[in-house]
Design a protein around this motif. Structure first.
Motif, PDB file in Angstrom:
ATOM      1  N   PRO A  44     -37.172 -13.247  40.189  1.00 16.65           N
ATOM      2  CA  PRO A  44     -37.492 -13.655  41.564  1.00 16.65           C
ATOM      3  C   PRO A  44     -38.902 -14.226  41.652  1.00 16.65           C
ATOM      4  CG  PRO A  44     -37.530 -11.263  41.357  1.00 16.65           C
ATOM      5  CD  PRO A  44     -36.971 -11.788  40.067  1.00 16.65           C
ATOM      6  N   VAL A  45     -39.113 -15.074  42.626  1.00 17.96           N
ATOM      7  CA  VAL A  45     -40.429 -15.686  42.816  1.00 17.96           C
ATOM      8  C   VAL A  45     -41.438 -14.596  43.162  1.00 17.96           C
ATOM      9  CG1 VAL A  45     -41.759 -17.335  44.161  1.00 17.96           C
ATOM     10  CG2 VAL A  45     -39.390 -17.851  43.545  1.00 17.96           C
ATOM     11  N   ALA A  46     -42.568 -14.623  42.474  1.00 13.58           N
ATOM     12  CA  ALA A  46     -43.607 -13.608  42.671  1.00 13.58           C
ATOM     13  C   ALA A  46     -44.815 -14.245  43.350  1.00 13.58           C
ATOM     14  CB  ALA A  46     -44.016 -13.000  41.335  1.00 13.58           C
ATOM     15  N   GLU A  47     -45.356 -13.529  44.312  1.00  8.76           N
ATOM     16  CA  GLU A  47     -46.587 -13.943  44.986  1.00  8.76           C
ATOM     17  C   GLU A  47     -47.730 -13.098  44.433  1.00  8.76           C
ATOM     18  OE1 GLU A  47     -46.794 -16.413  47.043  1.00  8.76           O
ATOM     19  OE2 GLU A  47     -44.660 -16.801  47.398  1.00  8.76           O
ATOM     20  N   VAL A  48     -48.633 -13.733  43.723  1.00  4.60           N
ATOM     21  CA  VAL A  48     -49.734 -13.037  43.051  1.00  4.60           C
ATOM     22  C   VAL A  48     -51.016 -13.289  43.832  1.00  4.60           C
ATOM     23  CG1 VAL A  48     -51.026 -12.805  40.901  1.00  4.60           C
ATOM     24  CG2 VAL A  48     -48.575 -13.305  40.837  1.00  4.60           C
ATOM     25  N   ASP A  49     -51.709 -12.198  44.177  1.00  6.41           N
ATOM     26  CA  ASP A  49     -52.966 -12.351  44.918  1.00  6.41           C
ATOM     27  C   ASP A  49     -54.036 -13.025  44.055  1.00  6.41           C
ATOM     28  OD1 ASP A  49     -51.879 -11.264  47.146  1.00  6.41           O
ATOM     29  OD2 ASP A  49     -52.733  -9.263  46.876  1.00  6.41           O
ATOM     30  N   ILE A  94     -48.935  -0.239  42.585  1.00 10.55           N
ATOM     31  CA  ILE A  94     -48.822  -0.348  41.129  1.00 10.55           C
ATOM     32  C   ILE A  94     -47.465  -0.933  40.746  1.00 10.55           C
ATOM     33  CG2 ILE A  94     -48.812   0.944  38.970  1.00 10.55           C
ATOM     34  CD1 ILE A  94     -51.552   0.727  40.126  1.00 10.55           C
ATOM     35  N   GLU A  95     -46.420  -0.510  41.450  1.00 12.01           N
ATOM     36  CA  GLU A  95     -45.096  -1.065  41.179  1.00 12.01           C
ATOM     37  C   GLU A  95     -45.048  -2.555  41.515  1.00 12.01           C
ATOM     38  OE1 GLU A  95     -42.444   1.255  43.480  1.00 12.01           O
ATOM     39  OE2 GLU A  95     -42.786   3.119  42.358  1.00 12.01           O
ATOM     40  N   GLN A  96     -45.717  -2.942  42.584  1.00 16.40           N
ATOM     41  CA  GLN A  96     -45.723  -4.347  42.984  1.00 16.40           C
ATOM     42  C   GLN A  96     -46.441  -5.217  41.959  1.00 16.40           C
ATOM     43  OE1 GLN A  96     -47.456  -4.956  46.839  1.00 16.40           O
ATOM     44  NE2 GLN A  96     -47.139  -7.177  46.820  1.00 16.40           N
ATOM     45  N   VAL A  97     -47.607  -4.782  41.491  1.00 18.55           N
ATOM     46  CA  VAL A  97     -48.359  -5.587  40.534  1.00 18.55           C
ATOM     47  C   VAL A  97     -47.668  -5.602  39.175  1.00 18.55           C
ATOM     48  CG1 VAL A  97     -49.896  -3.772  39.657  1.00 18.55           C
ATOM     49  CG2 VAL A  97     -50.711  -6.120  39.776  1.00 18.55           C
ATOM     50  N   SER A  98     -46.896  -4.574  38.864  1.00 21.28           N
ATOM     51  CA  SER A  98     -46.145  -4.570  37.604  1.00 21.28           C
ATOM     52  C   SER A  98     -45.067  -5.646  37.610  1.00 21.28           C
ATOM     53  CB  SER A  98     -45.529  -3.192  37.361  1.00 21.28           C
ATOM     54  OG  SER A  98     -46.538  -2.201  37.240  1.00 21.28           O
ATOM     55  N   ARG A  99     -44.384  -5.813  38.735  1.00 20.06           N
ATOM     56  CA  ARG A  99     -43.381  -6.874  38.828  1.00 20.06           C
ATOM     57  C   ARG A  99     -44.037  -8.252  38.752  1.00 20.06           C
ATOM     58  NH1 ARG A  99     -41.389  -3.186  42.821  1.00 20.06           N
ATOM     59  NH2 ARG A  99     -42.436  -4.405  44.458  1.00 20.06           N
ATOM     60  N   GLN A 100     -45.199  -8.392  39.364  1.00 21.36           N
ATOM     61  CA  GLN A 100     -45.913  -9.669  39.284  1.00 21.36           C
ATOM     62  C   GLN A 100     -46.330  -9.972  37.849  1.00 21.36           C
ATOM     63  OE1 GLN A 100     -49.176  -9.177  41.979  1.00 21.36           O
ATOM     64  NE2 GLN A 100     -47.876  -9.037  43.806  1.00 21.36           N
ATOM     65  N   LEU A 101     -46.768  -8.952  37.134  1.00 26.84           N
ATOM     66  CA  LEU A 101     -47.187  -9.156  35.748  1.00 26.84           C
ATOM     67  C   LEU A 101     -46.022  -9.619  34.883  1.00 26.84           C
ATOM     68  CD1 LEU A 101     -49.640  -7.013  33.743  1.00 26.84           C
ATOM     69  CD2 LEU A 101     -47.426  -7.490  32.735  1.00 26.84           C
ATOM     70  N   ASP A 102     -44.841  -9.049  35.092  1.00 26.57           N
ATOM     71  CA  ASP A 102     -43.673  -9.474  34.309  1.00 26.57           C
ATOM     72  C   ASP A 102     -43.357 -10.946  34.558  1.00 26.57           C
ATOM     73  OD1 ASP A 102     -43.471  -6.930  33.296  1.00 26.57           O
ATOM     74  OD2 ASP A 102     -42.003  -6.265  34.797  1.00 26.57           O
ATOM     75  N   ALA A 103     -43.485 -11.390  35.811  1.00 22.92           N
ATOM     76  CA  ALA A 103     -43.209 -12.791  36.121  1.00 22.92           C
ATOM     77  C   ALA A 103     -44.252 -13.712  35.494  1.00 22.92           C
ATOM     78  CB  ALA A 103     -43.165 -12.983  37.639  1.00 22.92           C
ATOM     79  N   VAL A 104     -45.515 -13.320  35.546  1.00 25.40           N
ATOM     80  CA  VAL A 104     -46.574 -14.141  34.950  1.00 25.40           C
ATOM     81  C   VAL A 104     -46.397 -14.218  33.439  1.00 25.40           C
ATOM     82  CG1 VAL A 104     -49.051 -14.267  34.533  1.00 25.40           C
ATOM     83  CG2 VAL A 104     -48.215 -13.717  36.812  1.00 25.40           C
ATOM     84  N   ARG A 105     -46.074 -13.106  32.804  1.00 24.77           N
ATOM     85  CA  ARG A 105     -45.880 -13.108  31.353  1.00 24.77           C
ATOM     86  C   ARG A 105     -44.731 -14.031  30.953  1.00 24.77           C
ATOM     87  NH1 ARG A 105     -44.782  -8.112  30.672  1.00 24.77           N
ATOM     88  NH2 ARG A 105     -46.815  -7.304  29.988  1.00 24.77           N
ATOM     89  N   ALA A 106     -43.634 -13.958  31.692  1.00 25.13           N
ATOM     90  CA  ALA A 106     -42.489 -14.814  31.372  1.00 25.13           C
ATOM     91  C   ALA A 106     -42.821 -16.288  31.570  1.00 25.13           C
ATOM     92  CB  ALA A 106     -41.294 -14.414  32.241  1.00 25.13           C
ATOM     93  N   ALA A 107     -43.580 -16.610  32.615  1.00 20.61           N
ATOM     94  CA  ALA A 107     -43.938 -18.011  32.862  1.00 20.61           C
ATOM     95  C   ALA A 107     -44.870 -18.544  31.783  1.00 20.61           C
ATOM     96  CB  ALA A 107     -44.581 -18.136  34.238  1.00 20.61           C
ATOM     97  N   LEU A 108     -45.823 -17.740  31.352  1.00 18.53           N
ATOM     98  CA  LEU A 108     -46.751 -18.185  30.312  1.00 18.53           C
ATOM     99  C   LEU A 108     -46.035 -18.357  28.976  1.00 18.53           C
ATOM    100  CD1 LEU A 108     -49.900 -15.991  31.119  1.00 18.53           C
ATOM    101  CD2 LEU A 108     -49.550 -18.406  31.638  1.00 18.53           C
ATOM    102  N   ARG A 109     -45.144 -17.451  28.656  1.00 21.20           N
ATOM    103  CA  ARG A 109     -44.411 -17.571  27.395  1.00 21.20           C
ATOM    104  C   ARG A 109     -43.487 -18.780  27.385  1.00 21.20           C
ATOM    105  NH1 ARG A 109     -42.523 -11.240  26.401  1.00 21.20           N
ATOM    106  NH2 ARG A 109     -44.528 -10.494  25.565  1.00 21.20           N
ATOM    107  N   GLY A 110     -42.989 -19.162  28.557  1.00 21.91           N
ATOM    108  CA  GLY A 110     -42.028 -20.252  28.586  1.00 21.91           C
ATOM    109  C   GLY A 110     -42.640 -21.633  28.507  1.00 21.91           C
ATOM    110  N   SER A 111     -43.817 -21.848  29.121  1.00 23.66           N
ATOM    111  CA  SER A 111     -44.339 -23.216  29.193  1.00 23.66           C
ATOM    112  C   SER A 111     -45.754 -23.378  28.658  1.00 23.66           C
ATOM    113  CB  SER A 111     -44.298 -23.702  30.651  1.00 23.66           C
ATOM    114  OG  SER A 111     -45.076 -22.848  31.475  1.00 23.66           O
ATOM    115  N   ILE A 112     -46.604 -22.388  28.826  1.00 27.62           N
ATOM    116  CA  ILE A 112     -48.017 -22.557  28.467  1.00 27.62           C
ATOM    117  C   ILE A 112     -48.257 -22.299  26.985  1.00 27.62           C
ATOM    118  CG2 ILE A 112     -50.352 -21.748  28.902  1.00 27.62           C
ATOM    119  CD1 ILE A 112     -49.183 -23.413  31.151  1.00 27.62           C
ATOM    120  N   LEU A 113     -47.755 -21.193  26.467  1.00 28.66           N
ATOM    121  CA  LEU A 113     -48.047 -20.840  25.075  1.00 28.66           C
ATOM    122  C   LEU A 113     -47.511 -21.868  24.077  1.00 28.66           C
ATOM    123  CD1 LEU A 113     -47.548 -16.955  25.057  1.00 28.66           C
ATOM    124  CD2 LEU A 113     -49.642 -18.280  25.355  1.00 28.66           C
TER     125      LEU A 113
END
Length: 405
Positions: A44-49, A94-113
């Motif tokens: 799902p789309v994540a909104e990261v502060d 903490i649960e909210q930021v954990s879900r955001q971290l999973d989305a950021v990690r997946a996005a970085l692994r898919g296109s940036i790295l």
């Protein structure tokens, strides 16, 4: 800090006060993406502060910022809500930021790295997570949190962002890749790319002056804008100080303007500047210079040390700046020379074989006054005048050889 804000005009904006404080605490090696929208495949789309990337240390942090109506009384790990003063329970950040971290990690692994860090193992990507809330203070009970940390002090959070290290840092291959990476991250997180950040990240090409010319033009435009603002301020200040002249009262003749008498200005001629004098050395410094110069290259040999002392003493004798009314100070020579021989020989009298004062007096005698020995009279000095009895009426008896008749 290089700040990349959300490109969505309807998105929530961080507090300008917090942004200004972060810019004071963090340098330009930290890239901050605020109010990011992360759209990772299959998630799902994540909104990261806030997403912080420290280019110098190669570390990443996802941070969730919360503002509560009351002080946080209890901050817990995942699975338990947070409690405010008064007993109000809130969803666990903490649960909210954990879900955001999973989305950021997946996005970085898919296109940036794969594009910008081809040699980096995607499975080794490590991202820190944190929660910041001004309502967390020293009286807040913070239970043990397995992943991440809770902060209530902004300088403390900034210190962690600036100084944290990673076991698998995400370093850029070279400085020229910063601009391309920042552009890709802004596109991924849907943030703007401010011109000032682009200017700081752009590396001038070798042998080209295109960026230099653009920067000079930008500086001239900024100077022109400042001059225009200054002109407006001067006009405003002049208008505030200018007072309209009152018309003279009826029946009153206007007074003639009274001119102040001219003031004669007498300018005094500037006195010619005195030539600067070279700083003079003290006696201790001059004596130290003589000894240090002669002791260069002298090893632990007693003969070499004695020769250096003799040369230094003769050099000091020829230095007119060391001559006092009573002569050259032997004590000064000893005080400066003792540290040079103390390590290998202990003291100056030991290396010289006699008291220092006696040795200095002997060295100060002219070369033709050295003591010589003669077979007939070993106590006489070769340059001393022989004593003669000058009393009148007495003559020296004639010396005769024992073999004479």
């Amino acid at each position: 800090m290089l700040h990349f804000t959300s490109a969505n005009s309807a998105a929530h904006r961080p507090s300008p006060r917090d942004v200004a404080r972060l810019e004071e605490l963090l340098d330009d090696d930290v890239w901050a993406f605020s109010n990011c929208r992360v759209d990772a495949p299959g998630r799902p789309v994540a909104e990261v502060d806030w997403l912080f990337y420290n280019v110098r240390n190669g570390t990443l942090m996802v941070s969730e910022w919360k503002g509560f109506p009351q002080r946080v009384a209890l901050a817990t790990d995942t699975g338990t809500p947070w409690l405010l003063d008064g007993g109000l329970a809130l969803p666990n950040p903490i649960e909210q930021v954990s879900r955001q971290l999973d989305a950021v990690r997946a996005a970085l692994r898919g296109s940036i790295l794969p594009q910008h860090f081809p040699a980096f193992d995607p499975l080794q990507l490590r991202i820190m997570q944190s929660v910041y809330s001004p309502q967390v203070d020293q009286n807040t009970t913070i239970e043990r949190i397995r992943w991440g940390k809770v902060y209530g002090d902004l300088p403390e959070l900034a210190a962690v962002i600036a100084n944290s290290a990673s076991r698998s840092p995400l370093f850029l291959p070279d400085a020229g890749a910063r601009l391309a990476l920042a552009t890709a991250l802004c596109a991924l997180f849907r943030t703007t790319f401010p011109p000032e950040a682009e200017t700081k990240l752009r590396v001038p090409p070798k042998g080209g002056d295109t960026d230099v010319v653009r920067r000079i033009s930008a500086i001239h435009r900024q100077i022109a804008a400042l001059h225009a603002e200054l002109a407006d301020l001067v006009v405003t200040a002049a208008g505030a100080d200018t007072r309209t002249a009152r018309p003279p009262a009826a029946g009153t003749a206007p007074q003639a303007a009274v001119k102040d008498p001219p003031v004669k200005v007498v300018t005094a001629k500037a006195a010619p500047a005195a030539p600067a004098k070279a700083p003079s050395l003290s006696e201790h410094q001059r004596m130290n210079a003589h000894l240090t110069r002669r002791f260069q290259g002298v090893n632990g040999s007693a003969a070499a040390a004695t020769k250096a002392l003799e040369t230094a003493w003769r050099s000091a004798l020829g230095d007119t700046q060391l001559h006092e009314e009573s002569g050259i100070s032997v004590s000064l020579f000893g005080a400066v020379g003792t540290p040079l021989v103390k390590q290998h020989h202990g003291s100056l009298p030991k290396v010289l074989g006699m008291p220092l004062r006696k040795w200095c007096v002997l060295q100060a005698k002219p070369p033709d006054c050295t003591r010589r020995t003669f077979p007939a009279s070993p106590r006489t000095c070769g340059c001393a005048e022989r004593r003669r009895d000058r009393r009148p009426g007495r003559q020296r008896p004639e010396r005769r050889s024992p073999t004479a008749p």
